[in-house]
Design a protein around this motif. Structure first.
Motif, PDB file in Angstrom:
ATOM      1  N   PHE A   1       5.212  44.233 -26.304  1.00 47.24           N
ATOM      2  CA  PHE A   1       5.167  44.992 -25.053  1.00 47.24           C
ATOM      3  C   PHE A   1       6.341  45.965 -24.958  1.00 47.24           C
ATOM      4  O   PHE A   1       6.188  47.118 -24.558  1.00 47.24           O
ATOM      5  CB  PHE A   1       5.180  44.041 -23.853  1.00 47.24           C
TER       6      PHE A   1
ATOM      7  N   VAL B   1       1.546  47.895 -22.930  1.00 44.93           N
ATOM      8  CA  VAL B   1       0.564  46.864 -22.615  1.00 44.93           C
ATOM      9  C   VAL B   1      -0.595  46.834 -23.602  1.00 44.93           C
ATOM     10  O   VAL B   1      -1.147  45.771 -23.888  1.00 44.93           O
ATOM     11  CB  VAL B   1       0.050  47.030 -21.163  1.00 44.93           C
TER      12      VAL B   1
ATOM     13  N   THR C   1      -4.289  41.585 -17.455  1.00 43.16           N
ATOM     14  CA  THR C   1      -3.799  42.431 -18.552  1.00 43.16           C
ATOM     15  C   THR C   1      -4.934  43.198 -19.223  1.00 43.16           C
ATOM     16  O   THR C   1      -4.771  44.355 -19.609  1.00 43.16           O
ATOM     17  CB  THR C   1      -3.099  41.555 -19.601  1.00 43.16           C
TER      18      THR C   1
ATOM     19  N   ILE D   1       7.955  40.574 -18.429  1.00 43.68           N
ATOM     20  CA  ILE D   1       7.174  41.652 -19.032  1.00 43.68           C
ATOM     21  C   ILE D   1       6.345  42.374 -17.977  1.00 43.68           C
ATOM     22  O   ILE D   1       6.482  43.578 -17.753  1.00 43.68           O
ATOM     23  CB  ILE D   1       6.215  41.104 -20.117  1.00 43.68           C
TER      24      ILE D   1
END
Length: 407
Positions: free
Chosen positions: A31, A36, A272, A371
């Motif tokens: 990352f 991403v 995500t 993150i």
């Protein structure tokens, strides 16, 4: 005992996020160097593993002990359902027969032929049933456990597998006692007596520290049905523990809450992968109409919580109430087909606010929190999914309460 070993730390990590410490470190590195998109392949791989992990539970015992009825109860099916395991007073199973969970197709219950039947002697039974493929064994009897049951238990133990003794049809014993003695009111005392007798006979057969569960597959809210499921849950590890809980029939609010806890740990992965929001102007946000990952995630929540149409229909039939009447007890557009329009009707825009680092530390692994709290699109999608899960969980709790009260 001192500090945790590295293997214990990995197991602990996997139990909450399905990732090893090494994989979490890779997520962080990828990352930080490439954003991403670089972490999506590993997350997709882990979700695929989750969906493909199989749980195989064998149900065995002599003919006529209620194996098929128990399997149907664990799958939340009535005997009239086309997918139900066949039950009867004579031998209906001649070879191991697997029955998948109606919504989680990677969970299988196996009805094994009755040991000691004409075709399957005890010695032949142990070699032909492919014992190694099963994760857990449930040995069912309606009276005292017999020598064949003891042989099975010893063989299962030799293979390093877990087994559980279940005394089924316990309601029949109590009803017989009431018929003989209309003033009978010592149910708990009689249950303890039956349990102690079973345990004693098993110990005499050199089965150390046996646990015996007294159940009724028709009255699951009574006796030891829930205790048996809690024991199975404790003995399963990591992903298999999770899918077992998600496959449990919704018998109580407690089970719904356990499912919520597990599903809540899935959210960050779906968030995500779900891509960009259409627009995010404060509370007046919109969703892209083709956000398949978001819709698939909510459908997964819906099915796991027993709120898809098929699960609601089964529950309505069991409770003896119309399906529409059961649906009318909750007010959410997340029943039936899930679309972006249905999600928008919930007005989640008001709830889509930045999540704090502290919340991430509690809900996710701290590494993941560090993150993803930097990515605004992820934060928005995460909160939409979290709000949807909260809404579905509340609806599932209401449905279970209504069905149980009616039943």
């Amino acid at each position: 005992m001192g500090g945790s070993s590295s293997s214990e730390q990995v197991a602990e990590t996997e139990s909450s996020s399905f990732f090893t410490q090494e994989e979490l470190s890779k997520l962080t590195s990828d990352f930080e160097t490439a954003g991403v998109e670089s972490v999506k392949p590993l997350i997709k791989k882990k979700i695929t593993e989750l969906n493909k992990t199989e749980l195989n539970i064998a149900v065995t015992g002599e003919t006529g002990t209620g194996k098929s009825t128990f399997i149907n109860a664990m799958r939340g099916l009535l005997s009239t359902d086309p997918r139900a395991a066949k039950s009867g007073t004579t031998e209906t199973t001649t070879e191991p027969t697997g029955y998948s969970h109606p919504t989680l197709l990677n969970v299988h219950y196996w009805d094994l032929p009755g040991i000691g039947s004409t075709r399957f002697t005890a010695a032949k039974y142990l070699t032909e049933m492919q014992f190694k493929k099963y994760d857990l064994f449930i040995i069912i009897s309606t009276t005292r456990f017999k020598e064949n049951d003891m042989k099975l238990a010893r063989e299962i133990k030799r293979l390093g597998k877990r087994f559980y003794f279940v005394r089924s049809k316990i309601e029949v014993d109590l009803d017989s006692m009431r018929e003989e003695n209309p003033s009978f009111n010592e149910e708990e005392e009689e249950l303890d007596k039956i349990r102690r007798d079973c345990v004693q006979k098993l110990k005499e057969a050199e089965i150390l520290s046996p646990k015996v569960f007294l159940i009724s597959s028709f009255k699951k809210e009574k006796f030891d049905f829930n205790q048996l499921n809690e024991e199975l849950e404790r003995d399963l590890k990591n992903v298999k523990k999770m899918i077992f809980v998600l496959a449990l029939p919704n018998l109580s609010v407690k089970i719904i809450q356990k499912k919520h806890e597990i599903l809540n740990k899935h959210i960050w992965m779906f968030a995500t992968l779900s891509g960009e929001l259409g627009t995010v102007p404060d509370s007046n946000f919109s969703l892209s109409s083709d956000n398949d990952v978001l819709i698939d995630a909510i459908v997964h929540f819906q099915k796991s919580l027993g709120l898809d149409d098929a699960s609601l229909q089964r529950l309505a039939e069991k409770a003896g109430i119309p399906l529409e009447g059961l649906k009318a007890t909750v007010q959410t557009p997340l029943l039936g087909e899930i679309t972006t329009d249905a999600i928008m009707k919930l007005n989640y825009g008001a709830a889509v606010v930045a999540i704090s680092a502290l919340e991430f530390a509690v809900e996710l692994n701290p590494i993941l929190g560090s993150i993803f709290r930097k990515d605004s699109s992820f934060l928005m999608m995460y909160n939409i999914l979290r709000a949807a899960l909260k809404d579905l969980t509340a609806s599932a709790e209401i449905v279970v309460k209504v069905a149980c009260e009616t039943d």
